[in-house]
Write an enzyme that holds these catalytic residues in place. Structure first.
Site, PDB file in Angstrom:
ATOM      1  N   LYS A  41       0.825  -1.272   0.092  1.00  0.00           N
ATOM      2  CA  LYS A  41      -0.049   0.005  -0.065  1.00  0.00           C
ATOM      3  C   LYS A  41       0.875   1.206  -0.055  1.00  0.00           C
ATOM      4  O   LYS A  41       2.044   1.262   0.387  1.00  0.00           O
ATOM      5  CB  LYS A  41      -0.990  -0.085   1.576  1.00  0.00           C
ATOM      6  N   SER A 128     -11.391   4.412   6.342  1.00  0.00           N
ATOM      7  CA  SER A 128     -10.409   5.296   5.742  1.00  0.00           C
ATOM      8  C   SER A 128     -10.329   5.588   4.288  1.00  0.00           C
ATOM      9  O   SER A 128      -9.981   7.031   4.078  1.00  0.00           O
ATOM     10  CB  SER A 128      -8.843   4.713   6.180  1.00  0.00           C
TER      11      SER A 128
END
Length: 160
Positions: A41, A128
């Site tokens: 990520k 998120s």
């Protein structure tokens, strides 16, 4: 002493995360909130920023310790003198993913236990990534993140 680890990317921390932390902290003597470095990520915030934001957002919970780590989760949990992992769930899709991860950890470390906690329904849709998208387009995120985090997210998204 009962110690549990609640790992995640927390990019950024949300009110849904705080809901899990507050409730899980009542079940253990120490809850380690561990920011995981995931090489797959590209986070908005650095690990140091996420640790700092979590420390700020969890200041009101006396038995929480915030840390950052990379590597195998089961090894990190054992380094914390624990065998318990706490995972927050929002929906069935979260369960499927987390269940597979828990089974893998159990296979490589049979003494490790994973506890799943459902977030409160008022936060079941909060993620998120959704917060970052909302902030990017000027949406109001104040009801989704701690107020101390809101400005940091807006400021960071304005640079994107």
């Amino acid at each position: 002493m009962r110690i549990a680890v609640c790992p995640g990317s927390f990019d950024p921390v949300t009110k849904g995360h705080l809901d899990i932390f507050e409730r899980a902290s009542k079940l253990f003597d120490i809850l380690v909130v561990a920011v995981f470095h995931n090489p797959n990520k590209k986070p908005l915030f650095t690990m140091e920023e996420r640790v700092e934001m979590l420390q700020e957002a969890t200041r009101h919970i006396p038995n929480i310790r915030v840390d950052g780590f990379s590597g195998l989760l089961n090894q990190y949990v054992r380094q914390q003198n624990s065998t318990v992992i706490v995972r927050g769930l929002r929906a069935l899709s979260d369960f499927e993913y987390e269940f597979q991860r828990a089974l893998l950890i159990k296979k490589i470390d049979p003494g490790m236990e994973t506890i799943f906690m459902m977030t409160s329904s008022e936060y079941s849709f909060v993620s998120s990534s959704g917060i970052k998208e909302l902030a990017k387009f000027g949406g109001d995120i104040s009801c989704l993140v701690p107020l101390t985090i809101k400005e940091k997210v807006i400021q960071k998204m304005s640079k994107e």
